[in-house]
Design a protein around this motif. Structure first.
Motif, PDB file in Angstrom:
ATOM      1  N   ILE A   1      46.601 -14.661  56.929  1.00 27.85           N
ATOM      2  CA  ILE A   1      46.981 -15.931  56.317  1.00 27.85           C
ATOM      3  C   ILE A   1      47.122 -17.028  57.368  1.00 27.85           C
ATOM      4  O   ILE A   1      46.575 -18.109  57.240  1.00 27.85           O
ATOM      5  CB  ILE A   1      48.307 -15.793  55.539  1.00 27.85           C
ATOM      6  CG1 ILE A   1      48.110 -14.879  54.338  1.00 27.85           C
ATOM      7  CG2 ILE A   1      48.815 -17.158  55.067  1.00 27.85           C
ATOM      8  CD1 ILE A   1      47.160 -15.403  53.293  1.00 27.85           C
ATOM      9  N   THR A   2      47.881 -16.738  58.442  1.00 32.43           N
ATOM     10  CA  THR A   2      48.139 -17.763  59.451  1.00 32.43           C
ATOM     11  C   THR A   2      46.856 -18.117  60.208  1.00 32.43           C
ATOM     12  O   THR A   2      46.203 -17.243  60.752  1.00 32.43           O
ATOM     13  CB  THR A   2      49.210 -17.276  60.442  1.00 32.43           C
ATOM     14  OG1 THR A   2      50.400 -16.984  59.723  1.00 32.43           O
ATOM     15  CG2 THR A   2      49.495 -18.329  61.486  1.00 32.43           C
ATOM     16  N   PRO A   3      46.511 -19.413  60.260  1.00 38.74           N
ATOM     17  CA  PRO A   3      45.291 -19.809  60.975  1.00 38.74           C
ATOM     18  C   PRO A   3      45.527 -19.934  62.459  1.00 38.74           C
ATOM     19  O   PRO A   3      46.674 -20.036  62.912  1.00 38.74           O
ATOM     20  CB  PRO A   3      44.981 -21.182  60.378  1.00 38.74           C
ATOM     21  CG  PRO A   3      46.347 -21.748  60.073  1.00 38.74           C
ATOM     22  CD  PRO A   3      47.182 -20.553  59.640  1.00 38.74           C
ATOM     23  N   ALA A   4      44.449 -19.929  63.223  1.00 42.65           N
ATOM     24  CA  ALA A   4      44.560 -20.305  64.632  1.00 42.65           C
ATOM     25  C   ALA A   4      44.906 -21.782  64.704  1.00 42.65           C
ATOM     26  O   ALA A   4      44.543 -22.552  63.819  1.00 42.65           O
ATOM     27  CB  ALA A   4      43.247 -20.046  65.358  1.00 42.65           C
ATOM     28  N   VAL A   5      45.616 -22.185  65.743  1.00 43.86           N
ATOM     29  CA  VAL A   5      45.998 -23.583  65.882  1.00 43.86           C
ATOM     30  C   VAL A   5      44.800 -24.539  65.781  1.00 43.86           C
ATOM     31  O   VAL A   5      44.870 -25.549  65.098  1.00 43.86           O
ATOM     32  CB  VAL A   5      46.769 -23.802  67.207  1.00 43.86           C
ATOM     33  CG1 VAL A   5      46.984 -25.283  67.472  1.00 43.86           C
ATOM     34  CG2 VAL A   5      48.104 -23.087  67.155  1.00 43.86           C
TER      35      VAL A   5
ATOM     36  N   ALA B   1      50.932 -32.271  60.249  1.00 45.01           N
ATOM     37  CA  ALA B   1      51.007 -30.813  60.244  1.00 45.01           C
ATOM     38  C   ALA B   1      51.138 -30.276  58.817  1.00 45.01           C
ATOM     39  O   ALA B   1      50.522 -29.262  58.463  1.00 45.01           O
ATOM     40  CB  ALA B   1      52.190 -30.346  61.097  1.00 45.01           C
ATOM     41  N   VAL B   2      51.922 -30.955  57.983  1.00 41.66           N
ATOM     42  CA  VAL B   2      52.101 -30.519  56.591  1.00 41.66           C
ATOM     43  C   VAL B   2      50.783 -30.625  55.827  1.00 41.66           C
ATOM     44  O   VAL B   2      50.368 -29.689  55.135  1.00 41.66           O
ATOM     45  CB  VAL B   2      53.194 -31.350  55.895  1.00 41.66           C
ATOM     46  CG1 VAL B   2      53.190 -31.072  54.389  1.00 41.66           C
ATOM     47  CG2 VAL B   2      54.564 -31.029  56.476  1.00 41.66           C
ATOM     48  N   PHE B   3      50.097 -31.768  55.944  1.00 42.18           N
ATOM     49  CA  PHE B   3      48.851 -31.974  55.196  1.00 42.18           C
ATOM     50  C   PHE B   3      47.743 -31.038  55.669  1.00 42.18           C
ATOM     51  O   PHE B   3      46.959 -30.516  54.863  1.00 42.18           O
ATOM     52  CB  PHE B   3      48.398 -33.434  55.291  1.00 42.18           C
ATOM     53  CG  PHE B   3      49.227 -34.374  54.469  1.00 42.18           C
ATOM     54  CD1 PHE B   3      49.478 -34.117  53.133  1.00 42.18           C
ATOM     55  CD2 PHE B   3      49.765 -35.526  55.036  1.00 42.18           C
ATOM     56  CE1 PHE B   3      50.239 -34.985  52.362  1.00 42.18           C
ATOM     57  CE2 PHE B   3      50.532 -36.400  54.275  1.00 42.18           C
ATOM     58  CZ  PHE B   3      50.776 -36.123  52.938  1.00 42.18           C
ATOM     59  N   PHE B   4      47.659 -30.795  56.996  1.00 41.83           N
ATOM     60  CA  PHE B   4      46.681 -29.829  57.503  1.00 41.83           C
ATOM     61  C   PHE B   4      46.961 -28.436  56.932  1.00 41.83           C
ATOM     62  O   PHE B   4      46.038 -27.691  56.597  1.00 41.83           O
ATOM     63  CB  PHE B   4      46.708 -29.772  59.030  1.00 41.83           C
ATOM     64  CG  PHE B   4      45.835 -30.796  59.705  1.00 41.83           C
ATOM     65  CD1 PHE B   4      44.600 -31.141  59.178  1.00 41.83           C
ATOM     66  CD2 PHE B   4      46.243 -31.403  60.888  1.00 41.83           C
ATOM     67  CE1 PHE B   4      43.790 -32.080  59.807  1.00 41.83           C
ATOM     68  CE2 PHE B   4      45.436 -32.338  61.521  1.00 41.83           C
ATOM     69  CZ  PHE B   4      44.214 -32.674  60.978  1.00 41.83           C
ATOM     70  N   ALA B   5      48.237 -28.073  56.832  1.00 48.32           N
ATOM     71  CA  ALA B   5      48.596 -26.765  56.303  1.00 48.32           C
ATOM     72  C   ALA B   5      48.187 -26.627  54.839  1.00 48.32           C
ATOM     73  O   ALA B   5      47.653 -25.595  54.428  1.00 48.32           O
ATOM     74  CB  ALA B   5      50.104 -26.533  56.460  1.00 48.32           C
ATOM     75  N   ILE B   6      48.441 -27.675  54.051  1.00 43.61           N
ATOM     76  CA  ILE B   6      48.048 -27.643  52.637  1.00 43.61           C
ATOM     77  C   ILE B   6      46.534 -27.492  52.526  1.00 43.61           C
ATOM     78  O   ILE B   6      46.028 -26.692  51.722  1.00 43.61           O
ATOM     79  CB  ILE B   6      48.512 -28.921  51.915  1.00 43.61           C
ATOM     80  CG1 ILE B   6      50.034 -28.995  51.877  1.00 43.61           C
ATOM     81  CG2 ILE B   6      47.954 -28.970  50.488  1.00 43.61           C
ATOM     82  CD1 ILE B   6      50.572 -30.317  51.370  1.00 43.61           C
ATOM     83  N   GLY B   7      45.804 -28.244  53.340  1.00 45.20           N
ATOM     84  CA  GLY B   7      44.350 -28.158  53.324  1.00 45.20           C
ATOM     85  C   GLY B   7      43.857 -26.772  53.680  1.00 45.20           C
ATOM     86  O   GLY B   7      42.907 -26.257  53.082  1.00 45.20           O
ATOM     87  N   TYR B   8      44.514 -26.133  54.657  1.00 45.09           N
ATOM     88  CA  TYR B   8      44.102 -24.785  55.052  1.00 45.09           C
ATOM     89  C   TYR B   8      44.345 -23.785  53.927  1.00 45.09           C
ATOM     90  O   TYR B   8      43.508 -22.902  53.679  1.00 45.09           O
ATOM     91  CB  TYR B   8      44.843 -24.341  56.310  1.00 45.09           C
ATOM     92  CG  TYR B   8      44.432 -22.961  56.760  1.00 45.09           C
ATOM     93  CD1 TYR B   8      43.306 -22.771  57.553  1.00 45.09           C
ATOM     94  CD2 TYR B   8      45.141 -21.834  56.353  1.00 45.09           C
ATOM     95  CE1 TYR B   8      42.902 -21.504  57.944  1.00 45.09           C
ATOM     96  CE2 TYR B   8      44.748 -20.564  56.735  1.00 45.09           C
ATOM     97  CZ  TYR B   8      43.629 -20.406  57.535  1.00 45.09           C
ATOM     98  OH  TYR B   8      43.234 -19.145  57.910  1.00 45.09           O
TER      99      TYR B   8
ATOM    100  N   GLY C   1      54.058 -22.040  53.133  1.00 45.34           N
ATOM    101  CA  GLY C   1      53.328 -22.361  51.909  1.00 45.34           C
ATOM    102  C   GLY C   1      52.774 -21.125  51.231  1.00 45.34           C
ATOM    103  O   GLY C   1      52.786 -21.027  49.993  1.00 45.34           O
ATOM    104  N   ALA C   2      52.289 -20.171  52.034  1.00 42.27           N
ATOM    105  CA  ALA C   2      51.755 -18.928  51.459  1.00 42.27           C
ATOM    106  C   ALA C   2      52.842 -18.150  50.735  1.00 42.27           C
ATOM    107  O   ALA C   2      52.604 -17.538  49.698  1.00 42.27           O
ATOM    108  CB  ALA C   2      51.132 -18.065  52.557  1.00 42.27           C
ATOM    109  N   ALA C   3      54.058 -18.205  51.280  1.00 42.56           N
ATOM    110  CA  ALA C   3      55.177 -17.513  50.644  1.00 42.56           C
ATOM    111  C   ALA C   3      55.616 -18.231  49.370  1.00 42.56           C
ATOM    112  O   ALA C   3      55.913 -17.601  48.353  1.00 42.56           O
ATOM    113  CB  ALA C   3      56.348 -17.401  51.618  1.00 42.56           C
ATOM    114  N   LEU C   4      55.628 -19.559  49.420  1.00 44.69           N
ATOM    115  CA  LEU C   4      56.139 -20.335  48.282  1.00 44.69           C
ATOM    116  C   LEU C   4      55.139 -20.423  47.136  1.00 44.69           C
ATOM    117  O   LEU C   4      55.523 -20.378  45.957  1.00 44.69           O
ATOM    118  CB  LEU C   4      56.520 -21.743  48.754  1.00 44.69           C
ATOM    119  CG  LEU C   4      57.737 -21.840  49.684  1.00 44.69           C
ATOM    120  CD1 LEU C   4      57.884 -23.251  50.217  1.00 44.69           C
ATOM    121  CD2 LEU C   4      59.009 -21.410  48.950  1.00 44.69           C
ATOM    122  N   PHE C   5      53.846 -20.558  47.469  1.00 46.38           N
ATOM    123  CA  PHE C   5      52.863 -20.883  46.435  1.00 46.38           C
ATOM    124  C   PHE C   5      51.825 -19.785  46.176  1.00 46.38           C
ATOM    125  O   PHE C   5      51.191 -19.773  45.126  1.00 46.38           O
ATOM    126  CB  PHE C   5      52.133 -22.185  46.793  1.00 46.38           C
ATOM    127  CG  PHE C   5      53.068 -23.338  46.999  1.00 46.38           C
ATOM    128  CD1 PHE C   5      53.783 -23.874  45.939  1.00 46.38           C
ATOM    129  CD2 PHE C   5      53.253 -23.890  48.260  1.00 46.38           C
ATOM    130  CE1 PHE C   5      54.654 -24.934  46.121  1.00 46.38           C
ATOM    131  CE2 PHE C   5      54.127 -24.951  48.458  1.00 46.38           C
ATOM    132  CZ  PHE C   5      54.836 -25.476  47.381  1.00 46.38           C
TER     133      PHE C   5
END
Length: 300
Positions: free
Chosen positions: A291-295, A160-167, A114-118
């Protein structure tokens, strides 16, 4: 994140181990409650009962004087987090704890994409390879065509997708407002977002069920707090690999407490995903990015 001069790796690892235990406790209690309380209602009660921990955050929220744009971003984050939490509770009641835990590791991978795309972040070949390997790890867990892919697995992919968008939304806000405001606004918006879903499926909970769901709120809050202590003590490159222990504990918990079979393919797939996430985290540290969060950052 702790600077190299202030880094205390042993302390950071300790707090991340504690964080993992807290989130495994969350999964155990939610698994115990199961389908007795509908997923949306269980999630709503977890957040309502957890509002008691929001009290210290009210003053910072009021003092922040949020702009219209910031409010829209907070509500957008609350909306996607609401969907993620409902799907997580739904999956937890339907597939083994180890599979829920392993598939949750995908969120940081989706964050990188997501960070790369948006957000215009670069996705160099080595990081792209790590992302692809993580997705292969997910295929190893699911093994479509070899075994039945259940609705709980599909729910976890969505989680996993929705958590990523939220992050990613939170990442945009973290440089503008304080951490208590980010955490407090998430609790408020998700509670409001869950309310209509809970109302639609409402069943009267017992005192015992309310007690268990309050425990979920306690464990989740403790986990998020100890995670911040881990981040303050040591770099993410030190604490991130420790989160793989959550999968080990989840496998043991599922086998010993809930009688779930140990699936070597799930462990192997989870290890592939976690190795990929750790590599991405290390590459970001080398490039001095974050950018990448901890799990655990993508949890209920």
């Amino acid at each position: 994140m702790a600077s190299q001069a202030q880094s205390r790796p042993v302390v950071g690892i300790f707090w991340m181990v504690f964080t993992g235990l807290m989130f495994v406790a969350v999964t155990a209690v939610v698994k115990h409650v199961g389908d007795d309380v509908p997923a949306a209602q269980a999630a709503f009660l977890r957040y309502v009962l957890g509002l008691v921990f929001l009290l210290p955050m009210i003053r910072p929220i009021l003092a922040a004087h949020l702009t219209g744009r910031q409010k829209k971003l907070f509500w957008a984050r609350g909306a996607v987090h609401t969907l993620a939490v409902i799907l997580w509770f739904f999956a937890m009641a339907r597939i083994p704890i180890a599979e829920v835990t392993a598939m949750n590791y995908l969120s940081p991978v989706y964050v990188s994409l997501g960070a790369a795309l948006f957000l215009g972040e670069r996705l160099p070949p080595r990081r792209l390879t790590a992302v692809i390997m993580a997705l292969i790890g997910a295929i190893i867990i699911l093994r479509p065509g070899v075994r039945e892919v259940e609705i709980g697995h599909i729910a976890m992919l969505g989680t996993a997708v929705f958590f990523a968008i939220g992050y990613l939304i939170a990442k945009q806000l973290s440089g503008e407002v304080s951490a208590p405001v980010v955490v407090g606004m998430l609790s408020i918006t998700v509670t409001v977002g869950l309310a209509p879903f809970a109302w639609a499926v409402w069943v009267t909970p017992t005192l015992s069920q309310m007690g268990w769901l309050f425990l979920v709120a306690c464990f989740a809050t403790a986990g998020h707090y100890s995670m911040t202590l881990a981040f303050a003590a040591a770099p993410l490159t030190v604490t991130q690999p420790v989160t793989f222990l959550q999968l080990v504990w989840a496998v043991l918990l599922g086998a010993v407490v809930f009688g779930e079979a140990m699936d070597g393919w799930v462990i192997f797939g989870g290890a592939v995903i976690m190795a990929s996430v750790s590599f991405i985290t290390w590459r970001e540290a080398v490039a001095r990015r974050n950018i990448t969060p901890a799990v655990p950052a993508t949890k209920v």
